[in-house]
Design a protein around this motif. Structure first.
Motif, PDB file in Angstrom:
ATOM      1  N   PHE A 126       0.837  -1.202   0.000  1.00 12.58           N
ATOM      2  CA  PHE A 126       0.000   0.000   0.000  1.00 12.58           C
ATOM      3  C   PHE A 126       0.871   1.250   0.000  1.00 12.58           C
ATOM      4  CE2 PHE A 126      -2.297   3.474   1.909  1.00 12.58           C
ATOM      5  CZ  PHE A 126      -3.524   3.420   1.272  1.00 12.58           C
ATOM      6  N   GLU A 127       1.891   1.262   0.843  1.00 21.86           N
ATOM      7  CA  GLU A 127       2.773   2.428   0.910  1.00 21.86           C
ATOM      8  C   GLU A 127       3.476   2.667  -0.425  1.00 21.86           C
ATOM      9  OE1 GLU A 127       6.516   4.115   3.614  1.00 21.86           O
ATOM     10  OE2 GLU A 127       5.634   2.152   4.041  1.00 21.86           O
ATOM     11  N   LYS A 128       3.938   1.595  -1.051  1.00 23.60           N
ATOM     12  CA  LYS A 128       4.675   1.722  -2.305  1.00 23.60           C
ATOM     13  C   LYS A 128       3.776   2.179  -3.452  1.00 23.60           C
ATOM     14  CE  LYS A 128       7.629  -0.914  -5.468  1.00 23.60           C
ATOM     15  NZ  LYS A 128       8.291  -2.226  -5.716  1.00 23.60           N
ATOM     16  N   VAL A 129       2.598   1.575  -3.572  1.00 23.61           N
ATOM     17  CA  VAL A 129       1.712   1.906  -4.692  1.00 23.61           C
ATOM     18  C   VAL A 129       1.097   3.292  -4.525  1.00 23.61           C
ATOM     19  CG1 VAL A 129      -0.430   1.266  -5.864  1.00 23.61           C
ATOM     20  CG2 VAL A 129       1.218  -0.507  -5.222  1.00 23.61           C
ATOM     21  N   SER A 130       0.696   3.634  -3.308  1.00 24.26           N
ATOM     22  CA  SER A 130       0.029   4.921  -3.077  1.00 24.26           C
ATOM     23  C   SER A 130       0.997   6.093  -3.114  1.00 24.26           C
ATOM     24  CB  SER A 130      -0.694   4.907  -1.729  1.00 24.26           C
ATOM     25  OG  SER A 130       0.239   4.884  -0.651  1.00 24.26           O
ATOM     26  N   GLY A 131       2.266   5.852  -2.742  1.00 26.45           N
ATOM     27  CA  GLY A 131       3.215   6.943  -2.620  1.00 26.45           C
ATOM     28  C   GLY A 131       3.029   7.760  -1.351  1.00 26.45           C
ATOM     29  N   LEU A 132       2.173   7.287  -0.439  1.00 28.61           N
ATOM     30  CA  LEU A 132       1.898   7.995   0.805  1.00 28.61           C
ATOM     31  C   LEU A 132       2.801   7.481   1.927  1.00 28.61           C
ATOM     32  CD1 LEU A 132      -2.012   8.002   0.666  1.00 28.61           C
ATOM     33  CD2 LEU A 132      -0.394   9.585  -0.409  1.00 28.61           C
ATOM     34  N   LYS A 133       2.887   8.264   3.005  1.00 28.47           N
ATOM     35  CA  LYS A 133       3.731   7.905   4.135  1.00 28.47           C
ATOM     36  C   LYS A 133       2.869   7.649   5.368  1.00 28.47           C
ATOM     37  CE  LYS A 133       7.515   8.279   1.851  1.00 28.47           C
ATOM     38  NZ  LYS A 133       8.251   7.045   1.492  1.00 28.47           N
ATOM     39  N   PRO A 134       3.156   6.565   6.101  1.00 27.78           N
ATOM     40  CA  PRO A 134       2.373   6.279   7.310  1.00 27.78           C
ATOM     41  C   PRO A 134       2.746   7.215   8.445  1.00 27.78           C
ATOM     42  CG  PRO A 134       4.138   4.669   7.072  1.00 27.78           C
ATOM     43  CD  PRO A 134       4.182   5.533   5.847  1.00 27.78           C
ATOM     44  N   ALA A 135       1.748   7.542   9.263  1.00 26.97           N
ATOM     45  CA  ALA A 135       1.982   8.383  10.440  1.00 26.97           C
ATOM     46  C   ALA A 135       2.262   7.494  11.646  1.00 26.97           C
ATOM     47  CB  ALA A 135       0.754   9.262  10.714  1.00 26.97           C
ATOM     48  N   HIS A 136       3.302   7.831  12.384  1.00 28.52           N
ATOM     49  CA  HIS A 136       3.551   7.148  13.650  1.00 28.52           C
ATOM     50  C   HIS A 136       4.372   8.067  14.546  1.00 28.52           C
ATOM     51  CE1 HIS A 136       7.873   6.193  13.046  1.00 28.52           C
ATOM     52  NE2 HIS A 136       7.532   6.094  11.773  1.00 28.52           N
ATOM     53  N   ALA A 137       4.194   7.895  15.844  1.00 31.83           N
ATOM     54  CA  ALA A 137       4.966   8.667  16.811  1.00 31.83           C
ATOM     55  C   ALA A 137       6.351   8.042  16.926  1.00 31.83           C
ATOM     56  CB  ALA A 137       4.268   8.672  18.168  1.00 31.83           C
ATOM     57  N   PRO A 138       7.430   8.805  16.768  1.00 31.93           N
ATOM     58  CA  PRO A 138       8.775   8.226  16.816  1.00 31.93           C
ATOM     59  C   PRO A 138       9.039   7.483  18.121  1.00 31.93           C
ATOM     60  CG  PRO A 138       8.846  10.487  16.027  1.00 31.93           C
ATOM     61  CD  PRO A 138       7.449  10.250  16.515  1.00 31.93           C
ATOM     62  N   TRP A 139       9.601   6.300  17.978  1.00 31.02           N
ATOM     63  CA  TRP A 139      10.028   5.463  19.097  1.00 31.02           C
ATOM     64  C   TRP A 139       8.887   5.053  20.004  1.00 31.02           C
ATOM     65  CZ3 TRP A 139      14.176   3.792  17.255  1.00 31.02           C
ATOM     66  CH2 TRP A 139      15.112   4.628  16.638  1.00 31.02           C
ATOM     67  N   ARG A 140       7.675   5.020  19.480  1.00 32.38           N
ATOM     68  CA  ARG A 140       6.527   4.558  20.264  1.00 32.38           C
ATOM     69  C   ARG A 140       5.735   3.543  19.452  1.00 32.38           C
ATOM     70  NH1 ARG A 140       2.961   9.256  22.767  1.00 32.38           N
ATOM     71  NH2 ARG A 140       1.762   7.369  23.239  1.00 32.38           N
ATOM     72  N   MET A 141       5.396   2.438  20.090  1.00 32.36           N
ATOM     73  CA  MET A 141       4.568   1.431  19.444  1.00 32.36           C
ATOM     74  C   MET A 141       3.166   1.550  20.004  1.00 32.36           C
ATOM     75  SD  MET A 141       4.965  -0.825  17.073  1.00 32.36           S
ATOM     76  CE  MET A 141       3.381  -0.323  16.397  1.00 32.36           C
ATOM     77  N   ASP A 142       2.376   2.458  19.427  1.00 27.27           N
ATOM     78  CA  ASP A 142       1.016   2.697  19.901  1.00 27.27           C
ATOM     79  C   ASP A 142       0.072   1.721  19.218  1.00 27.27           C
ATOM     80  OD1 ASP A 142       1.470   4.822  21.698  1.00 27.27           O
ATOM     81  OD2 ASP A 142       1.649   6.221  20.025  1.00 27.27           O
ATOM     82  N   ASN A 143      -0.227   0.637  19.907  1.00 30.72           N
ATOM     83  CA  ASN A 143      -1.133  -0.367  19.353  1.00 30.72           C
ATOM     84  C   ASN A 143      -2.575   0.103  19.494  1.00 30.72           C
ATOM     85  OD1 ASN A 143       0.996  -2.212  18.756  1.00 30.72           O
ATOM     86  ND2 ASN A 143       1.139  -2.648  20.932  1.00 30.72           N
ATOM     87  N   THR A 144      -3.429  -0.368  18.600  1.00 35.92           N
ATOM     88  CA  THR A 144      -4.803   0.136  18.587  1.00 35.92           C
ATOM     89  C   THR A 144      -5.857  -0.938  18.798  1.00 35.92           C
ATOM     90  OG1 THR A 144      -4.910  -0.102  16.159  1.00 35.92           O
ATOM     91  CG2 THR A 144      -4.152   2.021  17.037  1.00 35.92           C
ATOM     92  N   TRP A 145      -5.478  -2.223  18.702  1.00 40.81           N
ATOM     93  CA  TRP A 145      -6.467  -3.300  18.862  1.00 40.81           C
ATOM     94  C   TRP A 145      -5.788  -4.548  19.383  1.00 40.81           C
ATOM     95  CZ3 TRP A 145      -6.719  -8.190  16.765  1.00 40.81           C
ATOM     96  CH2 TRP A 145      -7.929  -8.889  16.951  1.00 40.81           C
ATOM     97  N   PRO A 146      -6.434  -5.303  20.262  1.00 38.44           N
ATOM     98  CA  PRO A 146      -7.660  -4.963  20.999  1.00 38.44           C
ATOM     99  C   PRO A 146      -7.333  -4.148  22.242  1.00 38.44           C
ATOM    100  CG  PRO A 146      -6.965  -7.169  21.594  1.00 38.44           C
ATOM    101  CD  PRO A 146      -5.973  -6.680  20.564  1.00 38.44           C
ATOM    102  N   VAL A 147      -8.349  -3.485  22.775  1.00 38.79           N
ATOM    103  CA  VAL A 147      -8.189  -2.748  24.031  1.00 38.79           C
ATOM    104  C   VAL A 147      -8.291  -3.756  25.170  1.00 38.79           C
ATOM    105  CG1 VAL A 147      -9.110  -0.929  25.490  1.00 38.79           C
ATOM    106  CG2 VAL A 147      -9.174  -0.683  23.003  1.00 38.79           C
ATOM    107  N   THR A 148      -7.203  -3.958  25.886  1.00 34.69           N
ATOM    108  CA  THR A 148      -7.167  -4.955  26.955  1.00 34.69           C
ATOM    109  C   THR A 148      -6.466  -4.394  28.186  1.00 34.69           C
ATOM    110  OG1 THR A 148      -5.122  -5.846  26.031  1.00 34.69           O
ATOM    111  CG2 THR A 148      -7.159  -6.943  25.405  1.00 34.69           C
ATOM    112  N   PHE A 149      -6.817  -4.936  29.339  1.00 40.02           N
ATOM    113  CA  PHE A 149      -6.134  -4.611  30.608  1.00 40.02           C
ATOM    114  C   PHE A 149      -6.002  -3.102  30.803  1.00 40.02           C
ATOM    115  CE2 PHE A 149      -4.404  -8.789  29.319  1.00 40.02           C
ATOM    116  CZ  PHE A 149      -4.925  -9.542  30.373  1.00 40.02           C
TER     117      PHE A 149
END
Length: 322
Positions: free
Chosen positions: A257-280
């Motif tokens: 997807f990144e290669k074909v679209s030419g778009l860049k993913p957004a992420h916070a540097p040095w953080r692994m912010d997971n989104t699913w599932p919401v647990t604990f």
């Protein structure tokens, strides 16, 4: 005689460490072969967990002086750690412009019991320009009605299925449509008339199906490639694509997807912010499948995950400068 039980315990521990290392090696090989079969792609989604687990195995086997297996675990740590660090490193971007666009996107869960929590939160977050709700069933009609005062420009396709979708915007929508690409799953395309821009900005809200079998995995990939092609065809509109992609950053589908679209993913540097599932109580123990992609000419100012608003997903808010 007194050392025999201790030696036996050590052997049992070493045996378990070796077994776990073998299992992790098998998972790594399966992930490396993800392009060949849909089921193998499921092994790609756990790179942060693989990295930490391999590091613990390497330390345990080194402590037990099992150097051969410690070397295998160390190699696995480096293999997965390289992929993890490559994604988490801060990226460079163009100088930030004066304009700002903030997008809130959320898989709000088809059977959400307290949708008023979403509208209450958004009324407090006055900086949000565009709201994207996925799995938007008719019960979210009240949320959208509550947002009418602040986000009057709305496009909705409320369904009693996991693929309802709705967009509410504070800024005027120049064009908006609900479409169904060849696989049949709805998505919303709209263009926004932003202050200081002569060309409207394109926004795509998507929710391809989860890859729980071969058919749905193929439909997910088809949806992502279709949207990637749409975005690539409109570079002047500086496209943004947001939603529940049902892929993680280490999936080959994400890379394509990144290669074909030419778009860049957004992420916070040095953080692994997971989104699913919401647990604990949101212990960040899941995987990252809710993403925002944007044209390289846009500068990511901020990406925030959360808070927990009652779904099995966390919401994502991204702010871009243009």
């Amino acid at each position: 005689m007194s050392n025999a039980p201790a030696a036996t315990r050590k052997q049992r521990v070493v045996k378990r460490l070796v077994m776990l290392t073998v299992l992790l090696t098998v998972a790594t090989v399966c992930a490396a072969c993800a392009n060949f079969y849909w089921f193998l792609e499921l092994f790609t989604h756990f790179v942060p967990w693989y990295t930490g687990f391999a590091l613990l195995l390497a330390a345990g086997q080194a402590f037990a002086r099992e150097w051969r297996w410690a070397s295998v675990a160390a190699a696995l740590t480096l293999w997965h750690g390289f992929a993890l660090v490559s994604y988490l490193m801060p990226g460079s971007g163009p100088p930030a412009g004066n304009g700002r666009l903030t997008v809130f996107h959320y898989n709000a869960y088809l059977h959400h019991n307290e949708p008023h929590r979403i509208s209450a939160y958004l009324r407090r977050e006055k900086a949000v320009d565009v709201v994207v709700l996925l799995e938007a069933s008719p019960r979210f009609g009240g949320v959208l009605a509550a947002l009418k005062e602040t986000h009057p420009y709305q496009i909705t396709s409320l369904e009693d299925s996991p693929f309802g979708i709705a967009v509410a915007s504070r800024v005027p929508i120049d064009y908006g449509a609900i479409s169904r690409q060849p696989a049949g799953y709805p998505w919303i395309e709209l263009t926004l008339k932003l202050p200081g821009r002569t060309v409207p900005m394109a926004l795509y809200a998507i929710h391809p199906p989860p890859p729980v079998n071969a058919e749905l995995a193929a439909a997910r990939d088809e949806t992502l490639m279709f949207i990637a092609g749409k975005a690539a065809a409109k570079p002047a509109a500086t496209p943004i694509v947001v939603g529940d992609f049902n892929v993680t950053p280490w999936s080959p589908a994400f890379t394509r997807f990144e290669k074909v679209s030419g778009l860049k993913p957004a992420h916070a540097p040095w953080r692994m912010d997971n989104t699913w599932p919401v647990t604990f109580n949101n212990a960040n123990l899941g995987i990252a499948i809710d993403h925002s992609f944007a044209h390289p000419s846009l500068t990511l100012i901020k990406r925030v995950v959360g808070p927990d608003l009652g779904s099995d997903h966390m919401p994502v808010t991204v702010t871009y400068a243009y």
